[in-house]
Design an enzyme around this catalytic site. Sequence first.
Site, PDB file in Angstrom:
ATOM      1  N   HIS A 276      -5.189  -8.319  -0.176  1.00 46.92           N
ATOM      2  CA  HIS A 276      -5.501  -9.566  -0.784  1.00 46.92           C
ATOM      3  C   HIS A 276      -4.576 -10.570  -0.565  1.00 46.92           C
ATOM      4  O   HIS A 276      -4.923 -11.786  -0.149  1.00 46.92           O
ATOM      5  CB  HIS A 276      -6.040  -9.332  -2.074  1.00 46.92           C
ATOM      6  CG  HIS A 276      -6.392 -10.589  -2.530  1.00 46.92           C
ATOM      7  ND1 HIS A 276      -7.715 -11.149  -2.750  1.00 46.92           N
ATOM      8  CD2 HIS A 276      -5.618 -11.676  -3.536  1.00 46.92           C
ATOM      9  CE1 HIS A 276      -7.616 -12.272  -3.682  1.00 46.92           C
ATOM     10  NE2 HIS A 276      -6.395 -12.602  -3.908  1.00 46.92           N
ATOM     11  N   GLU A 277      -3.346 -10.236  -1.132  1.00 43.52           N
ATOM     12  CA  GLU A 277      -2.256 -11.317  -0.966  1.00 43.52           C
ATOM     13  C   GLU A 277      -1.962 -11.796   0.563  1.00 43.52           C
ATOM     14  O   GLU A 277      -1.483 -12.926   0.859  1.00 43.52           O
ATOM     15  CB  GLU A 277      -1.038 -10.701  -1.614  1.00 43.52           C
ATOM     16  CG  GLU A 277      -1.230 -10.577  -3.018  1.00 43.52           C
ATOM     17  CD  GLU A 277      -1.466 -11.805  -3.904  1.00 43.52           C
ATOM     18  OE1 GLU A 277      -1.223 -12.897  -3.807  1.00 43.52           O
ATOM     19  OE2 GLU A 277      -2.307 -11.650  -5.147  1.00 43.52           O
ATOM     20  N   HIS A 280      -4.100 -14.405   1.762  1.00 45.05           N
ATOM     21  CA  HIS A 280      -3.818 -15.820   1.413  1.00 45.05           C
ATOM     22  C   HIS A 280      -2.936 -16.158   2.537  1.00 45.05           C
ATOM     23  O   HIS A 280      -2.909 -17.442   2.945  1.00 45.05           O
ATOM     24  CB  HIS A 280      -3.104 -15.862   0.014  1.00 45.05           C
ATOM     25  CG  HIS A 280      -4.140 -15.604  -1.079  1.00 45.05           C
ATOM     26  ND1 HIS A 280      -5.296 -16.408  -0.949  1.00 45.05           N
ATOM     27  CD2 HIS A 280      -4.170 -14.972  -2.109  1.00 45.05           C
ATOM     28  CE1 HIS A 280      -5.970 -16.293  -2.367  1.00 45.05           C
ATOM     29  NE2 HIS A 280      -4.970 -15.327  -2.867  1.00 45.05           N
ATOM     30  N   GLU A 354      -9.852 -17.430  -3.002  1.00 43.62           N
ATOM     31  CA  GLU A 354      -9.994 -16.087  -3.246  1.00 43.62           C
ATOM     32  C   GLU A 354     -11.074 -15.373  -2.761  1.00 43.62           C
ATOM     33  O   GLU A 354     -10.768 -14.178  -2.532  1.00 43.62           O
ATOM     34  CB  GLU A 354     -10.070 -16.150  -4.779  1.00 43.62           C
ATOM     35  CG  GLU A 354      -9.018 -16.605  -5.799  1.00 43.62           C
ATOM     36  CD  GLU A 354      -7.654 -16.080  -5.410  1.00 43.62           C
ATOM     37  OE1 GLU A 354      -7.690 -14.515  -5.124  1.00 43.62           O
ATOM     38  OE2 GLU A 354      -6.731 -16.641  -5.369  1.00 43.62           O
ATOM     39  N   ASP A 358     -10.101 -12.095  -0.368  1.00 40.06           N
ATOM     40  CA  ASP A 358     -11.044 -10.684  -0.761  1.00 40.06           C
ATOM     41  C   ASP A 358     -11.652 -10.247   0.652  1.00 40.06           C
ATOM     42  O   ASP A 358     -11.636  -8.993   0.894  1.00 40.06           O
ATOM     43  CB  ASP A 358     -12.116 -10.962  -1.743  1.00 40.06           C
ATOM     44  CG  ASP A 358     -11.592 -10.769  -2.980  1.00 40.06           C
ATOM     45  OD1 ASP A 358     -10.380 -10.758  -3.359  1.00 40.06           O
ATOM     46  OD2 ASP A 358     -12.402 -11.396  -4.132  1.00 40.06           O
TER      47      ASP A 358
HETATM   48 ZN   LIG Z   1      -5.472 -14.214  -4.628  1.00 36.68          ZN
END
Ligand SMILES: [Zn+2]
Length: 410
Positions: A276-277, A280, A354, A358
């Site tokens: 997930h990070e 980003h 976000e 995801d």
């Molecule tokens: Zn996040």
Amino acid sequence: MSPENLKYLLVGVVSFGFLVEKLLSYLNVKRPVPAIPDTLSQYLSQEKLQESKNYQLENYRFGLLSGIFSFVLTILFIWNGWFGLIDGWVGNYVENPLLHSVAFFALIFIGSDIISLPFDYYSTFVIEEKYGFNKTSIQTFFSDKLKGYLLSILIGGGLLLVFLWLIHQMGPHFWWIFWAIAAIFMVLVNLFYTAWILPLFNKLTPLEDGELKQKIINYAKSVSFPLDNILVMDGSKRSDKANAFFSGFGKRKKVVLYDTLLDQHPPDELVAVLAHEVGHYKKKHIIWGMLTSVIQVGLLLFLLSQFIFSETMSLALGGTEWSAQLNIIGFTMLFSPISMVIGMGMNWLSRKNEFEADAFAKETFAGKPLAEALKTLSVKTLSNINPDPWYVFVNYSHPPLLERLQKLES
Ligand SMILES: [Zn+2]
């Protein structure tokens, strides 16, 4: 506008902001305790849900009390011209205009911190303690405060000095010069946060060799993520709450995992959290986030530059003549509704990001372990699974849990 009318306007703006904030919190806390959704039936019990509601209620009451306290104090300060009074009093002792401004802000900063100290203390050692989150010792609490002060004096004070010097020396040009300095500073903090600032508060140790490390390295390779180092941070020193992030630009990325995260999740879930990070990063959220912050700062500085040389605001706050520091205080209050709207926009963007991160994790690794990790994290932190939509719209930087799960598990 006359100083008198500007004073009333300030009172109106501050009151409006306070009412909106408290109304949203009220709507949020009034939401009923929901039935447990199927997807969470393994993780939640009705008691846990009730406990979560109690935690919200207690934070709400505490927020209301501390909010009313600081609201009343602010109104009293505006109404009675106390900001001007303090400014004039400081001026009796400090002749130099630049040092006068600095001394005024130092006094306001120290004063407001002393006032908020008992509230911080209560929140940490009574509320967080009661629900089992707090791991901070009184010693860590106060040494954090002390280090925070030193950092504020060194960095905040340094920036403030430059800022005020530019205002006093450069006149209307101050805003874009300071904007450039602030932008460079923001980039530097982002670059060196993990190396310089974090170690002042926490211990960072490299992750031990083993299954987890191998899985992280394999994943990073599979999405060609330039991983330099994986560090474990002793977050458990302060709180049971867990987190993960990475920092650094270019080819030297450091991943930081809270030790609390390692204790609570199997390797697959941890890799999913990291995926997930990485999402980003790959979706360029970090660069764009940086850029929007820089633009935001520029906008606020420009607006400030339109204001700061007028005498009206200084008089409205009880001053007897033009004062840069009074105008800055007045500006932050007068423009708080604009800051709130900007904040809403930033939160909306952040929630969108976000979902994208995801989706990236789901695509490149798997959705299920991330969903499981989110469930464990949310249940542990007693997060609200039934928040008010308006409250979410204004305040949430992350989408509510159930919305994220729906996308991850679909
Ligand atoms: Zn996040």
